[in-house]
Scaffold this active site. Structure first.
Site: not given
Ligand code: AMP
Length: 269
Positions: A29, A33
């Site tokens: 995280l 997140h």
């Molecule tokens: P992940 O843990 O990478 O699968 O991401 C979980 C959620 O967090 C997904 O909806 C991603 O698009 C979002 N997310 C990841 N990185 C970012 C970021 N830098 N800014 C905003 N949302 C993010």
């Protein structure tokens, strides 16, 4: 904060909740997140965060094995954010039931990452469908950074469950790098390059005029490949509503996926 591993326990715990904000994650995280969780807190009475590195959405086994996992650090972050429930399913439990209908992407959706990561989005849609069937959230919060993921999940799943999908802005660091769990796999030089690439793309998108857009993008793709010694899967300007190639700089975003130091990054501007 309740930590739940079994689907049956989760169903019991959320029985009486009627306004759940769901934030699916793969852990590791970071501020991206956290912004999704904070947005959920404002809109929903209860927040449910899942942490699950979904093997089905990785098209390369090594990528799945190398994916950063930091569960204790994650739980500390979630506790401080007053998250109500953290769901940590096991693969055997979450994939116990067999799908009745196979997920098949439409031909027009096999673009961008769907073209380069075979089976990736089928895996994402499958797990999201499973989560949402169990949780029945009012809202799902996802990041704009994974724009195509948001687009496909929303289009494939909304019809099935009536859940609302909320897109949160990409959170960037002071060097304009989109924060990502995968960034921890990069060294200092890589990160400096990612920062430069990011700024170049942001300025390019801001200033690009409508004549010969395709040529300008191609030229930029070649320049970035040469300057930073990266392998670019795609650099494409696409409409935000249907993700079709855009020939004008209006209602569109510039999408990139590239490999740097064997780490695949995606972003859009
Ligand atoms: P992940 O843990 O990478 O699968 O991401 C979980 C959620 O967090 C997904 O909806 C991603 O698009 C979002 N997310 C990841 N990185 C970012 C970021 N830098 N800014 C905003 N949302 C993010």
């Amino acid at each position: 904060m309740k930590l739940i591993k079994k689907i049956s326990d989760l169903k019991k715990a959320i029985q009486k909740f009627d306004n759940i904000g769901f934030i699916p994650t793969m852990g590791g995280l970071h501020k991206g997140h956290i912004s999704l969780i904070k947005t959920s807190s404002k809109k929903c009475n209860k927040n449910l965060v899942s942490i699950y590195v979904n093997p089905k959405q990785f098209n390369k086994k090594k990528d799945f094995i190398d994916y950063p996992r930091e569960i204790n650090k994650d739980l500390n972050i979630l506790k401080k954010l007053n998250v109500d429930i953290v769901f940590l399913p096991s693969t055997s439990d979450i994939y116990r039931s067999r799908r009745l209908k196979k997920i098949i992407l439409r031909k027009k959706d096999k673009i961008l990452c769907a073209k380069y990561r075979m089976g990736h989005f089928e895996g994402v849609i499958d797990i999201m469908d499973r989560f949402i069937s169990i949780i029945k959230p009012k809202y799902v919060f996802m990041g704009e950074k994974d724009y195509q993921q948001f687009f496909l999940v929303k289009n494939y799943i909304k019809k099935l469950h009536g859940t609302k999908f909320y897109k949160c802005k990409t959170i960037r660091d002071k060097d304009y790098i989109a924060i990502s769990t995968r960034n921890s796999l990069l060294n200092k030089k890589n990160l400096a390059d990612v920062s430069s690439i990011s700024k170049i793309l942001y300025n390019f998108k801001k200033k690009i005029t409508n004549d010969k857009i395709k040529n300008k993008i191609l030229k930029l793709k070649k320049k970035l490949t040469k300057t930073f010694k990266i392998k670019i899967d795609y650099l494409e300007l696409r409409n935000i509503h249907d993700l079709k190639i855009s020939k004008i700089n209006k209602n569109c975003r510039l999408f990139i996926a590239y490999n740097i130091n064997k780490v695949r990054l995606i972003d859009n501007y």
